[in-house]
Design an enzyme around this catalytic site. Structure first.
Site, PDB file in Angstrom:
ATOM      1  N   GLN A   1      34.123  18.930 -65.835  1.00  0.00           N
ATOM      2  CA  GLN A   1      33.325  18.723 -67.119  1.00  0.00           C
ATOM      3  C   GLN A   1      34.261  19.003 -68.135  1.00  0.00           C
ATOM      4  OE1 GLN A   1      29.412  20.467 -65.217  1.00  0.00           O
ATOM      5  NE2 GLN A   1      28.979  19.853 -67.170  1.00  0.00           N
TER       6      GLN A   1
ATOM      7  N   GLY B   1      19.037  20.768 -25.282  1.00  0.00           N
ATOM      8  CA  GLY B   1      19.937  21.623 -26.048  1.00  0.00           C
ATOM      9  C   GLY B   1      19.170  22.450 -26.971  1.00  0.00           C
TER      10      GLY B   1
ATOM     11  N   ASP C   1      12.125  25.910 -32.965  1.00  0.00           N
ATOM     12  CA  ASP C   1      10.646  25.908 -33.174  1.00  0.00           C
ATOM     13  C   ASP C   1       9.890  25.669 -31.527  1.00  0.00           C
ATOM     14  OD1 ASP C   1      11.222  26.128 -35.814  1.00  0.00           O
ATOM     15  OD2 ASP C   1      10.750  23.857 -36.205  1.00  0.00           O
TER      16      ASP C   1
ATOM     17  N   LEU D   1      15.953  18.242 -25.995  1.00  0.00           N
ATOM     18  CA  LEU D   1      15.116  19.408 -25.933  1.00  0.00           C
ATOM     19  C   LEU D   1      15.797  20.345 -24.872  1.00  0.00           C
ATOM     20  CD1 LEU D   1      12.359  20.591 -25.583  1.00  0.00           C
ATOM     21  CD2 LEU D   1      11.767  19.510 -23.468  1.00  0.00           C
TER      22      LEU D   1
ATOM     23  N   VAL E   1      27.578  19.450 -23.745  1.00  0.00           N
ATOM     24  CA  VAL E   1      27.007  18.895 -25.223  1.00  0.00           C
ATOM     25  C   VAL E   1      25.827  17.901 -24.936  1.00  0.00           C
ATOM     26  CG1 VAL E   1      29.080  19.637 -26.412  1.00  0.00           C
ATOM     27  CG2 VAL E   1      28.907  17.155 -25.533  1.00  0.00           C
TER      28      VAL E   1
ATOM     29  N   PHE F   1      21.685  26.301 -70.060  1.00  0.00           N
ATOM     30  CA  PHE F   1      22.626  27.418 -70.878  1.00  0.00           C
ATOM     31  C   PHE F   1      21.752  28.661 -71.600  1.00  0.00           C
ATOM     32  CE2 PHE F   1      26.155  28.819 -73.433  1.00  0.00           C
ATOM     33  CZ  PHE F   1      27.247  28.567 -72.742  1.00  0.00           C
TER      34      PHE F   1
ATOM     35  N   GLU G   1      19.451  18.286 -70.737  1.00  0.00           N
ATOM     36  CA  GLU G   1      19.109  19.530 -70.462  1.00  0.00           C
ATOM     37  C   GLU G   1      17.621  20.049 -70.464  1.00  0.00           C
ATOM     38  OE1 GLU G   1      22.275  21.085 -72.739  1.00  0.00           O
ATOM     39  OE2 GLU G   1      22.643  22.818 -71.176  1.00  0.00           O
TER      40      GLU G   1
ATOM     41  N   CYS H   1      28.575  13.664 -40.388  1.00  0.00           N
ATOM     42  CA  CYS H   1      29.527  14.748 -40.361  1.00  0.00           C
ATOM     43  C   CYS H   1      29.212  15.496 -39.085  1.00  0.00           C
ATOM     44  CB  CYS H   1      28.727  15.532 -41.635  1.00  0.00           C
ATOM     45  SG  CYS H   1      27.505  16.428 -41.762  1.00  0.00           S
TER      46      CYS H   1
ATOM     47  N   CYS I   1      22.160  17.565 -45.739  1.00  0.00           N
ATOM     48  CA  CYS I   1      21.976  16.996 -46.968  1.00  0.00           C
ATOM     49  C   CYS I   1      21.619  15.432 -46.796  1.00  0.00           C
ATOM     50  CB  CYS I   1      22.892  17.217 -48.090  1.00  0.00           C
ATOM     51  SG  CYS I   1      24.490  16.270 -47.428  1.00  0.00           S
TER      52      CYS I   1
HETATM   53  C1  LIG Z   1      20.451  20.062 -40.037  1.00  0.00           C
HETATM   54  C2  LIG Z   1      19.803  20.863 -38.979  1.00  0.00           C
HETATM   55  C3  LIG Z   1      18.451  21.226 -38.949  1.00  0.00           C
HETATM   56  C4  LIG Z   1      17.640  21.896 -38.004  1.00  0.00           C
HETATM   57  N1  LIG Z   1      16.614  22.011 -38.362  1.00  0.00           N
HETATM   58  C5  LIG Z   1      15.797  22.788 -36.943  1.00  0.00           C
HETATM   59  C6  LIG Z   1      14.370  22.984 -37.239  1.00  0.00           C
HETATM   60  O1  LIG Z   1      13.654  22.788 -38.389  1.00  0.00           O
HETATM   61  N2  LIG Z   1      13.843  23.746 -36.476  1.00  0.00           N
HETATM   62  C7  LIG Z   1      14.327  24.113 -35.225  1.00  0.00           C
HETATM   63  O2  LIG Z   1      14.045  24.509 -34.470  1.00  0.00           O
HETATM   64  N3  LIG Z   1      15.704  23.571 -35.091  1.00  0.00           N
HETATM   65  C8  LIG Z   1      16.312  23.249 -36.032  1.00  0.00           C
HETATM   66  N4  LIG Z   1      17.814  22.736 -35.929  1.00  0.00           N
HETATM   67  C9  LIG Z   1      18.440  23.145 -34.729  1.00  0.00           C
HETATM   68  C10 LIG Z   1      18.137  22.012 -33.644  1.00  0.00           C
HETATM   69  O3  LIG Z   1      16.881  21.892 -33.324  1.00  0.00           O
HETATM   70  C11 LIG Z   1      19.054  22.420 -32.375  1.00  0.00           C
HETATM   71  O4  LIG Z   1      20.545  22.341 -32.670  1.00  0.00           O
HETATM   72  C12 LIG Z   1      19.024  21.223 -31.299  1.00  0.00           C
HETATM   73  O5  LIG Z   1      17.648  21.264 -30.860  1.00  0.00           O
HETATM   74  C13 LIG Z   1      20.032  21.347 -30.258  1.00  0.00           C
HETATM   75  O6  LIG Z   1      20.038  20.379 -29.489  1.00  0.00           O
HETATM   76  P1  LIG Z   1      21.329  19.476 -29.279  1.00  0.00           P
HETATM   77  O7  LIG Z   1      20.926  18.318 -28.266  1.00  0.00           O
HETATM   78  O8  LIG Z   1      22.071  19.275 -30.399  1.00  0.00           O
HETATM   79  O9  LIG Z   1      22.122  20.684 -28.399  1.00  0.00           O
HETATM   80  P2  LIG Z   1      23.640  20.825 -28.380  1.00  0.00           P
HETATM   81  O10 LIG Z   1      24.057  21.468 -29.469  1.00  0.00           O
HETATM   82  O11 LIG Z   1      24.574  19.718 -27.574  1.00  0.00           O
HETATM   83  O12 LIG Z   1      23.710  22.241 -27.065  1.00  0.00           O
HETATM   84  C14 LIG Z   1      23.116  23.338 -27.271  1.00  0.00           C
HETATM   85  C15 LIG Z   1      23.458  24.337 -26.355  1.00  0.00           C
HETATM   86  O13 LIG Z   1      22.753  24.079 -25.257  1.00  0.00           O
HETATM   87  C16 LIG Z   1      23.556  23.897 -23.995  1.00  0.00           C
HETATM   88  N5  LIG Z   1      23.150  22.803 -23.353  1.00  0.00           N
HETATM   89  C17 LIG Z   1      22.788  21.555 -23.740  1.00  0.00           C
HETATM   90  N6  LIG Z   1      22.113  20.987 -22.608  1.00  0.00           N
HETATM   91  C18 LIG Z   1      22.286  21.797 -21.509  1.00  0.00           C
HETATM   92  C19 LIG Z   1      21.987  21.802 -20.283  1.00  0.00           C
HETATM   93  N7  LIG Z   1      21.305  20.522 -19.923  1.00  0.00           N
HETATM   94  N8  LIG Z   1      21.954  22.658 -19.344  1.00  0.00           N
HETATM   95  C20 LIG Z   1      22.574  23.821 -19.830  1.00  0.00           C
HETATM   96  N9  LIG Z   1      22.949  24.027 -21.111  1.00  0.00           N
HETATM   97  C21 LIG Z   1      22.758  23.021 -21.992  1.00  0.00           C
HETATM   98  C22 LIG Z   1      24.801  23.463 -24.674  1.00  0.00           C
HETATM   99  O14 LIG Z   1      26.087  23.971 -23.816  1.00  0.00           O
HETATM  100  C23 LIG Z   1      24.877  24.181 -25.814  1.00  0.00           C
HETATM  101  O15 LIG Z   1      25.423  25.526 -25.857  1.00  0.00           O
HETATM  102  C24 LIG Z   1      18.325  22.147 -36.652  1.00  0.00           C
HETATM  103  C25 LIG Z   1      19.725  21.749 -36.800  1.00  0.00           C
HETATM  104  C26 LIG Z   1      20.593  21.219 -37.500  1.00  0.00           C
HETATM  105  C27 LIG Z   1      21.764  20.880 -37.630  1.00  0.00           C
HETATM  106  S1  FES Z   2      24.427  16.021 -43.709  1.00  0.00           S
HETATM  107 FE1  FES Z   2      25.590  16.800 -45.702  1.00  0.00          FE
HETATM  108  S2  FES Z   2      27.281  15.871 -45.323  1.00  0.00           S
HETATM  109 FE2  FES Z   2      26.419  15.324 -43.459  1.00  0.00          FE
END
Ligand SMILES: Cc1cc2nc3c(=O)[nH]c(=O)nc-3n(C[C@H](O)[C@H](O)[C@H](O)COP(=O)(O)OP(=O)(O)OC[C@H]3O[C@@H](n4cnc5c(N)ncnc54)[C@H](O)[C@@H]3O)c2cc1C
Ligand code: FES
Ligand code: FES
Length: 1401
Positions: free
Chosen positions: A839, A439, A448, A437, A346, A986, A1336, A170, A145
């Protein structure tokens, strides 16, 4: 030698590692409650299961671990175990890393150093609870959000530049901020030291309503401007995709930001013509840059810039039972991973891994943060491929690829373009700035880029802890199930091959909502043609998001190989796609497969047309457009002494834009305060057999458990009859119903412990749908009946009759501030103070008194403001304040209850879904002679206020059309779902949609234009409607005609017909709608209000009244009224809060009537004071206000007055139709909307909306325009994308927040949005300076979007030879639109068997 490590966590032991000669023996705990403890001797001594230290001492003497060791219990002091063991552990880890570090980061320029940071702590927790910077708001905790947006900055020593990015506090783990600087909303401006220009513009341009989203919006824009000295509007809109606002409709926010751009003049985003005009104008008047004062920007800390220590040194933090290890080289990373094989890696931690850390559920206590590992951050390119390090963020990747594309302009780089397209639509900036990438590809999708990597044949470079490098094709990796080849392997980089000659790559994604949304389906195509014969050499087509992993459709490749590039291939391939995907386990499978086919079609055409250099390319997708809008209203006279009628800014705008405004969770903690959390039903319908809270009570930090047995007074409440239990006693009637509550030291402990309460159920049959309730006659006995004339005779005699069904679905309020309550027992005389974002303060007071069994005079309810309500903070807040009050009473300490977003969405009331079954009789010319409607409402498990919603909805349904014979019956149906309640309108939005839908059906049936049908059946001035109101000053036809004219309806219709004839895959539609909204409660006792006005010695005035400020600008309007009556400047008047102590027995804030009622009371109190002062004024005509007040004090004139107002003498009894007075007056409005749809995907955009609204003589035109825009956009959500889903097996709502419940975002508002307030609007019974209620009614106009979409879908259908009147479902989601557009693909997928796990509420 055996080395043992014991982790103390809170005051219990939780995790232990055993090392033998530094080769790790790892005994992982089975779940959070299992503890392994090993003595520090030369052999493993004992291991035990247990939770707390007390249990540890009680453990049986022999425990078998994994069948390997049988060990003896050994009793000794846990303290010595903890200390010795953790010392040992530190020695061990220190051998691997340098010394344990302190976490260092900056917040608003101030250095913060934490010796033992807890890796579970998020930035938002630290900001709000440790630094008391509560401007950063927590609205969802899901990253979805943007309310928590802050700016994060760091120094890039390689590029030698400061990098700023927006991030969601958050999801950001505090430990990840080492060496970074955070800027929060408090850091850029304040009411004391001056507002930042962005904040100032937000205030001046009325971009603030409830203000809960505002700090996040401000910080997104602040970061955007710091990074973009020459911003574009497109850039601004993109930056705002990650920020949701439920109140404003975004237009004024965008407007504020346009004006804040760094040039200081707002030039950057203007058209060339406007630029020229402004440049000419400003040539004479020297431009001033005073709007943008750079000195207000927080300076990036020198220390971070000078030292490389923060980014180039290995770091180890030990705290909270975890060890955060952040190596800076691959060698160190591998060494650590070898030592701690189960350590969690992470990156951005934006996946489930982040929540596992926050929820304490990792397999081992070591966290390996890889974001600074230099080898993982590289990006390189050669002629064959691009190699991207695993730690490269999406934002960095995008920047790199954009440069690549620029440099290789002449070369075909379709892979790069496809990557950019994919990156563009992943989440929003806040996510792209941190997600990597690595993660993304290593986490369980569907994601995606996974689909695209499969399409292009990417390869993953892993390295094992034994330093063995492995390269695995992504395809193989996916087939193996998306898991690293072994848990000890680390992904280092991804090799993305560039397209070869004669090879083209395309990627596309269809989200539910454009901007910050996951794909419903995505797809990639890689097509290579044979250089010799031009036939298809290879074709790879991959689809994602249908199941957990993407898939490459090999049979498609097989079929295409060697074929000529010809459209004839498409149907054949679609058949194969359907064959390959039809067995997938996914909801909405028909739609998803149709998307896959549509994507194939689109991409194949696009590639073929490029290769064949086709001159006229087929147009796909929606037309690109930016947002704009105009607001027209009459400001009576800027010089006039009245402050009413002027567009002054929201009274609390300064506090809201600076984050200083206090919401309940921002209130400082009491020193003895506790938190509570619900023990809620996990069944939709069941008897409770037993409850065992013992495991929860054993959790350290848990103070007590409460349930119905602890309610000292009465355990029930309800608006009419007390049939809602506060805590369920014997039976639960919906998933999530409160059974009890855990009271604990922190909210985290309370939430975790609540899950440990064991409840046994005896399940009962549950009804989850409206149809099932109708079929099983699960209904309240109450029947609504409105009759006029003889319907049966009318139908029998009608020239034409038509039958049909119209339905609407549930809508979630999704106010930004979750429900919150803080109850403070005063200890003395049983007094209780309740802070709740309600409210209905008086009802909270009454019911808390009732629950606690104390007189109401001991309960004070105080509400300063609430962060959006829309009707949703009524009955649900009684539950919140009630359970918190019982808990506070039991432990005799203050108790705070802040709903999580998931609990709030899953269990709170919604807008009622309705089903109307109608039969209409009419003439050939379209004049309706008779109409019968049977209406069914899904009330949820309890009637609550549903019968009133039904009555009002039914009267709204009949309120505009003159139908001589009419019969409406209404039934309240009961299901095992949360009880539905009030929601902006309402019942009227549903009623209005139903009657206009019937008119639409008649129009299609007769072939008469939709507008004409409605015009011919409309009431006329002086007619009497069904509830007996004589329509005087019936301004609807004026609004309608004005709107028609302003929107150029006729010309637009012609232009659209022309457009549609030329476009095959995009269609447009235009439609108008209107609303007639009754203002004033039917029940007379609700038509009253009180106020208290105090004048103080310095002449300042404090106003209090019974209305609650929920963002609708009520306080501002009340201040305007007081200032006008007292004839004093507006800044002399202040409203602090609404309280049952100052104004008792106030009616709830709702029904668009609150300004009228409370304004009447404020006016009355001020008039009393004015009259008291009049003799003095006569005696001292020249005296200032302050002098007059002083004189009054010396003359012993009371400067405090309470005011009272009651609005009329006659009420309305629903059982006596047409008698009495139903309301005070009507508000009228009309809208005309143009939409465009993508026929292959079902996506739509609103190209233009024109609204003309009769708000009487607007009390504050800026606020009223804001209500119109915001209400309309909420109506758009109801009509299009907002879909509440339920798990069909469990009855649990599967929508749990903005992540999967899609309210409109910045991309979903009308591209051109024009609002006009009806000029010289006449009318009667408008008590407050001739104004009208507005909150409203504008929501009802959202229906114009639905009818326009229906027109567009019908245009698409007529291309397919279908001339039927398609019943477009509501909400018209992309799925509904796509399936409505029909065509060969839809025909083909029709045979697919659907097996949806989730059903619509
Ligand atoms: C609000 C929100 C919206 C999103 N919208 C989309 C969207 O529109 N489309 C979409 O495709 N995705 C979406 N996502 C998902 C997002 O793309 C993935 O969560 C993000 O890419 C993960 O990357 P990170 O760096 O945070 O990984 P992390 O959360 O840090 O890691 C993910 C996992 O990969 C493992 N890992 C990380 N690096 C390595 C490594 N080098 N070797 C081995 N394991 C590893 C970690 O241990 C973990 O298990 C969304 C997520 C959120 C929170
Ligand atoms: S994105 Fe909603 S509180 Fe962090
Ligand atoms: S002002 Fe944006 S959510 Fe209320």
């Amino acid at each position: 030698m055996v080395h043992v490590q014991v982790y103390p966590r809170e005051n219990h032991l939780q995790l232990v590692h055993l090392y033998y000669d530094f080769k790790s023996f790892f005994f992982s705990y089975e779940n959070e409650r299992t503890v392994l403890i090993l003595a520090l001797v030369d052999r493993p001594y004992f291991i035990l299961h247990g939770f707390s230290l007390n249990e540890f001492i009680r453990t049986p003497s022999q425990v078998n671990i994994g069948g390997q060791y049988v060990v003896n219990t050994f009793r000794f002091s846990h303290v010595s175990v903890v200390l010795t063991a953790s010392r040992m552990y530190k020695t061990y880890v220190n051998k691997l890393m340098e010394e344990q570090s302190a976490l260092v980061f900056f917040v608003n320029g101030k250095k913060i150093s934490i010796d033992s940071p807890d890796p579970k702590v998020t930035l938002i927790q630290y900001l709000r609870r440790n630094l008391y910077l509560t401007g950063t708001k927590e609205a969802c905790s899901q990253g979805a959000c943007g309310a928590c947006t802050v700016m994060v900055s760091y120094y890039n020593h390689h590029q030698k530049k400061i990098v700023h990015y927006s991030g969601n506090a958050c999801l950001t783990l505090l430990c990840s901020l080492h060496g970074m600087a955070v800027t929060t909303v408090e850091g850029i401006g304040s009411t004391r030291n001056g507002l930042h220009p962005i904040q100032q513009n937000m205030m001046e341009n009325h971009g603030v309503q409830c203000g809960f989203c505002t700090p996040g919006m401000v910080m997104t824009m602040y970061t955007f401007f710091r990074n973009n000295p020459k911003p574009t509007q497109e850039g601004m809109e993109r930056a705002l995709e990650g920020n949701l606002c439920r109140c404003t409709g975004y237009r004024p926010i965008l407007e504020s930001f346009k004006k804040s751009c760094p040039c200081g003049l707002g030039l950057c985003q203007q058209s060339a013509e406007e630029k020229k005009e402004l440049a000419e104008k400003t040539a004479t008047e020297k431009p001033t840059l005073e709007n943008y004062d750079k000195s207000q920007d927080v300076i990036f800390p020198n220390e971070l810039q000078k030292s490389t220590e923060f980014s180039q040194k290995n770091v180890m933090f030990v705290g909270g039972g975890y060890t955060w290890l952040r190596p800076v080289s691959l060698t160190k990373l591998l060494e650590l991973k070898k030592a701690f094989p189960k350590a969690t890696i992470v990156m951005g931690s934006q996946t489930v891994i982040g929540s596992k850390i926050r929820n304490n559920s990792l397999p081992s206590p070591e966290i390996l943060c890889c974001t600074q590992v230099v080898e993982l951050k590289r990006m390189t390119q050669d002629t064959q491929a691009i190699t991207v390090g695993a730690a490269v963020t999406f934002a960095q990747m995008e920047e790199f690829l954009q440069e690549t594309l620029k440099e290789t302009k002449e070369k075909d780089c379709s892979v790069v373009a496809a990557l950019l397209e994919a990156l563009r639509w992943i989440g929003a900036d806040q996510l792209r700035n941190v997600a990597t990438l690595g993660g993304h590809l290593m986490s369980v999708g569907p994601h995606d880029l996974q689909t695209l990597m499969l399409t292009v044949g990417a390869e993953l470079n892993f390295v094992s802890t034994e330093n063995q490098a492995k390269t695995i094709p992504y395809e193989k990796y996916v087939k193996n199930g998306i898991n690293a080849p072994s848990s000890t392997d680390i992904l280092v980089s991804v090799v993305i091959p560039l397209n070869k000659q004669n090879e083209k790559v395309l990627y596309t994604k269809q989200p539910f909502r454009r901007g910050m949304d996951y794909a419903i389906v995505n797809a990639g195509m890689c097509l290579k043609v044979d250089d010799k014969n031009g036939n298809i050499d290879t074709l790879r087509f991959c689809v994602g998001n249908i199941e957990e992993k993407p898939c490459s459709l090999d049979k498609v490749s097989g079929l295409a190989k060697g074929k000529t590039l010809d459209d004839k291939l498409i149907p054949e391939i679609c058949d194969v796609i359907i064959e390959e995907l039809k067995g997938c386990k996914a909801d909405s499978l028909k739609y998803k497969v149709s998307l896959a086919c549509g994507f194939f079609y689109k991409m194949f055409k696009q590639i073929t047309e490029t290769i064949q250099s086709t001159k006229e390319k087929t147009e796909f997708g929606l037309t690109a457009a930016l947002s704009s809008g105009a607001q027209y209203y009459d400001v009576p006279n800027p010089e006039a002494k009245e402050i009413v009628w002027k567009p002054i800014p929201h009274a609390a705008a300064k506090s809201l834009t600076t984050g200083e405004a206090v919401f309940i969770d921002d209130m400082p903690n009491y020193s003895n305060e506790l938190s509570m959390w619900f023990v809620a039903s996990t069944k939709a319908h069941a008897n409770i057999v037993s409850i065992d809270p013992s495991a929860a009570l054993a959790v350290p930090g848990v103070v007590d458990y409460v349930d119905c047995r602890d309610v000292p007074g009465n355990n029930d409440y309800g608006p009419l009859v007390h049939d809602i239990p506060l805590f369920a006693k014997k039976e639960v009637s919906f998933h999530g119903q409160p059974i009890g509550g855990i009271i604990a030291e922190t909210r985290e402990i309370a939430r975790a412990a609540a899950r440990l309460v064991k409840i046994e159920y005896e399940e009962l049959p549950a009804i989850l749908t409206l149809d099932e309730a109708i079929e099983k006659k699960s209904m309240d006995p109450y029947i609504a009946n409105h009759t006029n004339g003889d319907v049966d005779k009318g139908l029998a005699e009608a020239e034409i009759t038509l039958e049909g069904v119209v339905q609407t679905a549930a809508q979630e309020h999704l106010y930004m501030e979750p429900i919150s309550a803080l109850v403070v027992p005063k200890r003395e005389d049983n007094e209780v103070e309740v802070f709740v974002n309600t409210q209905e303060a008086a009802n909270c007071q009454k019911d808390v008194g009732h629950f606690l069994g104390i007189p109401f005079n001991r309960v004070s309810v105080r509400v300063k403001r609430i962060g959006g309500g829309f009707g949703g903070k009524a009955l649900d807040t009684i539950e919140a304040s009630g359970v918190a009050a019982v808990a506070a009473w039991k432990v005799n300490r203050p108790v705070r209850l802040i709903y999580t977003r998931a609990y709030d969405v899953k269990t709170s009331s919604k807008r009622h879904p309705v089903k109307a079954v109608y039969k209409a009789g009419f003439t050939k010319e379209g004049k309706i002679t008779s109409l019968s409607i049977d209406l069914y409402l899904n009330a949820g498990w309890n009637n609550g206020i549903s019968m009133f919603v039904m009555e009002l909805g039914m009267l709204a349904m009949e309120g505009a059309f003159n139908i001589p014979n009419y019969r409406g019956t209404g039934r309240v149906c009961l299901t095992n779902l949360p009880s539905n309640g009030a929601f902006r309108g309402f019942g009227a939005p549903q009623g209005t949609f139903i009657i206009h839908s019937i008119m639409y059906d008649i129009a299609k049936h007769t072939g008469i234009p939709f507008n004409k049908i409605r015009e011919m059946n409309l009431y006329q001035e002086g007619d009497k409607n069904i509830h007996g109101m004589v329509l005087k000053h019936f301004n609807l036809p004026i609004c309608w005609e004005d709107c028609k004219k302003q929107s150029k309806f006729e010309e637009t219709s012609k232009a659209i017909a022309e457009f549609n004839s030329k476009n095959r895959y995009r269609k447009r539609g235009v439609a108008m709608s209107f609303c007639v909204f009754s203002i004033g409660y039917p029940m007379l006792f609700m038509c009253q209000a009180g106020a208290l006005v105090n004048i103080y010695q310095d002449g300042s005035v404090l106003v209090t009244h019974g209305g609650i400020e929920l963002g609708q600008g009520l306080y501002t309007k009340m201040i305007q009224v007081a200032a006008t009556v007292l004839e004093i400047p507006v800044d002399k008047v202040y409203i602090s809060e609404t309280s049952t102590v100052t104004v008792p027995n106030a009616v709830e804030t709702g029904g668009s009537f609150v300004a009228d009622l409370n304004g009447g009371a404020v006016m009355n109190a001020c008039q009393i004071l004015k009259e008291r002062l009049q003799p003095l004024r006569d005696a001292m005509p020249e005296a200032t206000w302050e002098q007059l007040v002083q004189a009054a004090i010396f003359s012993r004139i009371s400067l405090s007055a309470s005011g009272f107002y009651k609005s009329r003498e006659l009420g309305y009894d629903f059982q006596k139709q047409g008698e009495g007075q139903y309301c005070n007056y009507n508000s009228y409005g009309a809208a005309s909307t143009v939409v465009e749809i993508d026929c292959l995907t079902g996506e739509h955009q609103i190209l233009r909306t024109d609204i003309v609204f009769d708000v009487g003589k607007s009390l504050n035109p800026a606020i009223d325009v804001g209500q119109i825009e915001g209400g309309f956009v909420q109506g758009v959500g109801l009509m299009t994308n907002e879909k509440v889903m339920i798990n069909k097996d469990t009855g649990e709502l599967s929508s749990y927040g903005p992540g999967n419940y899609k309210v409109p975002g910045i991309r979903n508002i009308p591209k051109e949005f024009n609002v006009t307030l009806l000029k010289d609007a006449q009318g009667e019974n408008r008590p407050l300076y001739s104004s009208k209620g507005i909150g409203e009614p504008p929501l009802l106009l959202g229906a114009s979007v639905h009818f326009a979409l229906r027109e567009a879908v019908n245009a698409a259908r007529s291309d397919q030879g279908l001339s039927d009147n398609y019943k477009l479902a509501c909400p018209a989601t992309p799925e509904v639109i796509r399936m409505g557009c029909a065509g060969p693909i839809v025909k083909k997928v029709d045979a697919i068997q659907e097996n949806n796990q989730n059903i619509q509420f």
